[in-house]
Design a protein around this motif. Structure first.
Motif, short mmCIF file in Angstrom:
data_model
loop_
_atom_site.label_atom_id
_atom_site.label_comp_id
_atom_site.label_asym_id
_atom_site.label_seq_id
_atom_site.Cartn_x
_atom_site.Cartn_y
_atom_site.Cartn_z
N VAL A 1 0.86 -1.19 0.00
CA VAL A 1 0.00 0.00 0.00
C VAL A 1 0.90 1.24 0.00
O VAL A 1 1.76 1.38 0.86
CB VAL A 1 -0.92 0.07 1.24
CG1 VAL A 1 -1.76 1.34 1.22
CG2 VAL A 1 -1.81 -1.16 1.35
N THR A 2 0.71 2.09 -0.98
CA THR A 2 1.30 3.42 -0.96
C THR A 2 0.12 4.39 -1.03
O THR A 2 -0.60 4.43 -2.03
CB THR A 2 2.28 3.65 -2.13
OG1 THR A 2 3.35 2.71 -2.00
CG2 THR A 2 2.83 5.06 -2.12
N ASP A 3 -0.09 5.11 0.06
CA ASP A 3 -1.26 5.96 0.23
C ASP A 3 -1.52 6.84 -0.98
O ASP A 3 -0.63 7.54 -1.46
CB ASP A 3 -1.06 6.82 1.48
CG ASP A 3 -2.33 7.52 1.91
OD1 ASP A 3 -3.37 6.85 2.02
OD2 ASP A 3 -2.28 8.75 2.13
N ARG A 4 -2.75 6.76 -1.49
CA ARG A 4 -3.25 7.56 -2.60
C ARG A 4 -2.52 7.30 -3.93
O ARG A 4 -2.65 8.07 -4.86
CB ARG A 4 -3.25 9.04 -2.26
CG ARG A 4 -4.28 9.38 -1.22
CD ARG A 4 -4.16 10.80 -0.71
NE ARG A 4 -5.25 11.14 0.19
CZ ARG A 4 -5.44 10.63 1.40
NH1 ARG A 4 -4.61 9.75 1.89
NH2 ARG A 4 -6.46 11.01 2.14
N LYS A 5 -1.76 6.21 -3.99
CA LYS A 5 -1.07 5.86 -5.24
C LYS A 5 -1.43 4.47 -5.73
O LYS A 5 -1.84 4.30 -6.87
CB LYS A 5 0.44 5.98 -5.10
CG LYS A 5 0.90 7.41 -4.96
CD LYS A 5 2.39 7.52 -5.08
CE LYS A 5 2.74 9.00 -4.98
NZ LYS A 5 4.14 9.24 -5.21
#
Length: 165
Positions: free
Chosen positions: A78-82
């Protein structure tokens, strides 16, 4: 030996990146964009309300003749907002690796899904791909495209892009 197949879909959505991430990073929202005839149901009790690396989510799904199948996925990246990635740990595929990418563009968000999957049973899996699996997955992603448009609005002049490789 059965081969690895892939799907790539691209959809432009007229919402902010924050709105897109808020919706798609919540496992419970997946049912809303999945065709009802699949009988998709989240059965895990401890998966939490939002996504995180290492998260395990358990489902039942009825892809063939209404027969329920158990499916467990893990959110591995998980890479936030990507982007985020879910991988099958147990379920109907020999391999299921699903990338969800989000990119802010003028007027909204471009959402790209990339799925690599393999069907068990060697040559029988390849035959199942031709006869049933490919069209079923295309139907699922087409349904998802329409459900996202109904919820968030249509991108002007947009066409659904589903590419199998």
């Amino acid at each position: 030996m059965s081969r690895v197949y892939s799907i790539k879909t691209v959809q432009k959505i007229p919402i902010s990146l924050d709105q897109a991430w808020e919706f798609f990073s919540k496992p419970d929202n997946l049912k809303e964009i999945t065709p009802s005839n699949l009988g998709f149901n989240i059965i895990s009790k401890h998966h939490g309300p939002t996504m995180y690396s290492g998260q395990i989510i358990e489902y039942t799904v009825k892809p063939i003749l209404g027969i329920p199948l158990y499916w467990m996925t893990e959110i591995t990246h998980v890479t936030d907002r990507k982007f985020f990635v879910d991988e099958q740990r147990f379920g109907p595929y020999s391999l299921w690796h699903h990338q969800h990418h989000f990119k802010e563009i003028d007027g909204g968000v471009e959402m790209t899904d990339i799925v690599h999957y393999k069907i068990p049973f060697w040559i029988l899996g390849d035959i199942a791909q031709v006869i049933m699996v490919k069209s079923q997955l295309k139907g699922i992603f087409n349904h998802r495209y329409k459900a996202v448009e109904e919820r968030f609005g249509a991108w002007p002049g947009a066409n659904n892009v589903v590419v199998f490789g």
